[in-house]
Design an enzyme around this catalytic site. Sequence first.
Site, PDB file in Angstrom:
ATOM      1  N   HIS A 186      20.987  60.247  50.976  1.00  0.00           N
ATOM      2  CA  HIS A 186      19.895  60.732  50.132  1.00  0.00           C
ATOM      3  C   HIS A 186      18.551  60.191  50.614  1.00  0.00           C
ATOM      4  O   HIS A 186      17.586  60.941  50.790  1.00  0.00           O
ATOM      5  CB  HIS A 186      20.152  60.289  48.687  1.00  0.00           C
ATOM      6  CG  HIS A 186      19.073  60.651  47.718  1.00  0.00           C
ATOM      7  ND1 HIS A 186      19.210  61.682  46.811  1.00  0.00           N
ATOM      8  CD2 HIS A 186      17.834  60.128  47.501  1.00  0.00           C
ATOM      9  CE1 HIS A 186      18.107  61.775  46.085  1.00  0.00           C
ATOM     10  NE2 HIS A 186      17.259  60.834  46.485  1.00  0.00           N
ATOM     11  N   GLU A 187      18.487  58.893  50.838  1.00  0.00           N
ATOM     12  CA  GLU A 187      17.197  58.292  51.201  1.00  0.00           C
ATOM     13  C   GLU A 187      16.730  58.734  52.577  1.00  0.00           C
ATOM     14  O   GLU A 187      15.542  58.983  52.806  1.00  0.00           O
ATOM     15  CB  GLU A 187      17.301  56.768  51.151  1.00  0.00           C
ATOM     16  CG  GLU A 187      15.966  56.066  51.134  1.00  0.00           C
ATOM     17  CD  GLU A 187      15.158  56.349  49.875  1.00  0.00           C
ATOM     18  OE1 GLU A 187      13.935  56.146  49.924  1.00  0.00           O
ATOM     19  OE2 GLU A 187      15.731  56.781  48.861  1.00  0.00           O
TER      20      GLU A 187
ATOM     21  N   CYS B  54      19.925  72.745  50.652  1.00  0.00           N
ATOM     22  CA  CYS B  54      19.674  71.504  51.389  1.00  0.00           C
ATOM     23  C   CYS B  54      20.488  71.455  52.688  1.00  0.00           C
ATOM     24  O   CYS B  54      20.041  70.895  53.693  1.00  0.00           O
ATOM     25  CB  CYS B  54      19.970  70.295  50.503  1.00  0.00           C
ATOM     26  SG  CYS B  54      18.810  70.131  49.122  1.00  0.00           S
TER      27      CYS B  54
ATOM     28  N   HIS C 157      15.041  61.987  52.398  1.00  0.00           N
ATOM     29  CA  HIS C 157      13.616  61.884  52.062  1.00  0.00           C
ATOM     30  C   HIS C 157      12.788  61.557  53.307  1.00  0.00           C
ATOM     31  O   HIS C 157      11.671  62.053  53.463  1.00  0.00           O
ATOM     32  CB  HIS C 157      13.402  60.799  51.014  1.00  0.00           C
ATOM     33  CG  HIS C 157      13.803  61.198  49.628  1.00  0.00           C
ATOM     34  ND1 HIS C 157      13.598  62.465  49.124  1.00  0.00           N
ATOM     35  CD2 HIS C 157      14.387  60.488  48.628  1.00  0.00           C
ATOM     36  CE1 HIS C 157      14.037  62.510  47.876  1.00  0.00           C
ATOM     37  NE2 HIS C 157      14.525  61.333  47.550  1.00  0.00           N
TER      38      HIS C 157
ATOM     39  N   CYS D 216      23.858  68.412  43.896  1.00  0.00           N
ATOM     40  CA  CYS D 216      23.620  68.119  45.312  1.00  0.00           C
ATOM     41  C   CYS D 216      23.372  66.627  45.479  1.00  0.00           C
ATOM     42  O   CYS D 216      22.862  65.958  44.572  1.00  0.00           O
ATOM     43  CB  CYS D 216      22.398  68.915  45.783  1.00  0.00           C
ATOM     44  SG  CYS D 216      21.910  68.663  47.503  1.00  0.00           S
TER      45      CYS D 216
ATOM     46  N   HIS E 144      13.477  66.104  46.263  1.00  0.00           N
ATOM     47  CA  HIS E 144      14.631  66.172  45.386  1.00  0.00           C
ATOM     48  C   HIS E 144      15.044  67.613  45.148  1.00  0.00           C
ATOM     49  O   HIS E 144      14.205  68.507  45.008  1.00  0.00           O
ATOM     50  CB  HIS E 144      14.327  65.507  44.046  1.00  0.00           C
ATOM     51  CG  HIS E 144      14.479  64.028  44.076  1.00  0.00           C
ATOM     52  ND1 HIS E 144      13.734  63.184  43.299  1.00  0.00           N
ATOM     53  CD2 HIS E 144      15.304  63.229  44.797  1.00  0.00           C
ATOM     54  CE1 HIS E 144      14.076  61.928  43.537  1.00  0.00           C
ATOM     55  NE2 HIS E 144      15.032  61.940  44.443  1.00  0.00           N
ATOM     56  N   CYS E 145      16.348  67.815  45.086  1.00  0.00           N
ATOM     57  CA  CYS E 145      16.903  69.153  44.900  1.00  0.00           C
ATOM     58  C   CYS E 145      17.020  69.474  43.417  1.00  0.00           C
ATOM     59  O   CYS E 145      17.516  68.663  42.623  1.00  0.00           O
ATOM     60  CB  CYS E 145      18.279  69.228  45.555  1.00  0.00           C
ATOM     61  SG  CYS E 145      19.113  70.810  45.324  1.00  0.00           S
TER      62      CYS E 145
ATOM     63  N   CYS F 134      24.050  71.034  48.582  1.00  0.00           N
ATOM     64  CA  CYS F 134      24.053  72.426  48.145  1.00  0.00           C
ATOM     65  C   CYS F 134      23.684  73.295  49.353  1.00  0.00           C
ATOM     66  O   CYS F 134      23.281  72.796  50.412  1.00  0.00           O
ATOM     67  CB  CYS F 134      23.064  72.629  47.001  1.00  0.00           C
ATOM     68  SG  CYS F 134      21.329  72.573  47.513  1.00  0.00           S
TER      69      CYS F 134
END
Length: 292
Positions: A209-210, A247, A213, A225, A219-220, A244
Amino acid sequence: MIKFIAWSFAVIVLAGCDRPERKIQGAPADDSYKPLARLDVALGKPAPEDWLAVHPEPGQTFEQYVASKPVRASSEPYEIYLQPVGVFTPEQTGLCLHTKDYLQIFYGLNVVLLPAIDDTVVPDSARRSEQLLTGPILDHLEKTRPRNGLVMAITAKDLYPGSNFNFVFGQARLTKRVGVSSFYRYLERPIDSLSYRRCLERLIKTSSHEIGHMLSCQHCTHAVCVMNGSNGLWESDSRPNRLCSVCFRKFQWNTGFVAVSRQQQLVAYFQKHGMNRDYLLAKEDLAAIEKP
């Protein structure tokens, strides 16, 4: 009340496997994301303390992502550098190695595990009991970051970003391509196969996740996701380690990973580590891509 920051703050970690197959630099993404759309799960109405209830966000379409001129890993090409900070137990080192394996598969980028540095990069004046202030670590990473690097530090000690917060899982300076994360609050005691697996599930989720970014992905809000925002473990744990379709398309366009190869490796990874929910979802995704 504990305050969480999950937009530019998160957790990350490390690990090693053969470098995944990648597309030729500059090649356009294919249409593998299209059959994945039917597997997307819509986000329900957020609970009062969930991320979107506290931080209503508009989301980011693929077209908006490309128009934002994001950090594009296939154009440099970029590598992911993982920087251990402090001393790790054998179990913690294993978590780092398994996370490195995952990140290499997830993004299709080379992942380099750097030699550990001492946590004295954080002066005594920036320590609070057993907690480390994030700023000095990020300052160090900015000074030492390779030109083509996305650098995440990882520590087993707790983190805090300033006097107004009890703790954070991590923090990133996204435009500087540096971040720091802690698994202090992820590794439950006693350490057994169940707690180890749960910690690894959380680490790979927050690390991917990070770094997303750092690749300029917001953010989705399209569907459930791994890039959804999260206000804490209760919310993060409810989400699988899955992109998802929107993304997925962003990162395939960005890094040039080969969809089928990536999904095959993810299926094998989740099966190896006993992550049944993620394993079943990855198998569904693979079947959809192979037979659209």
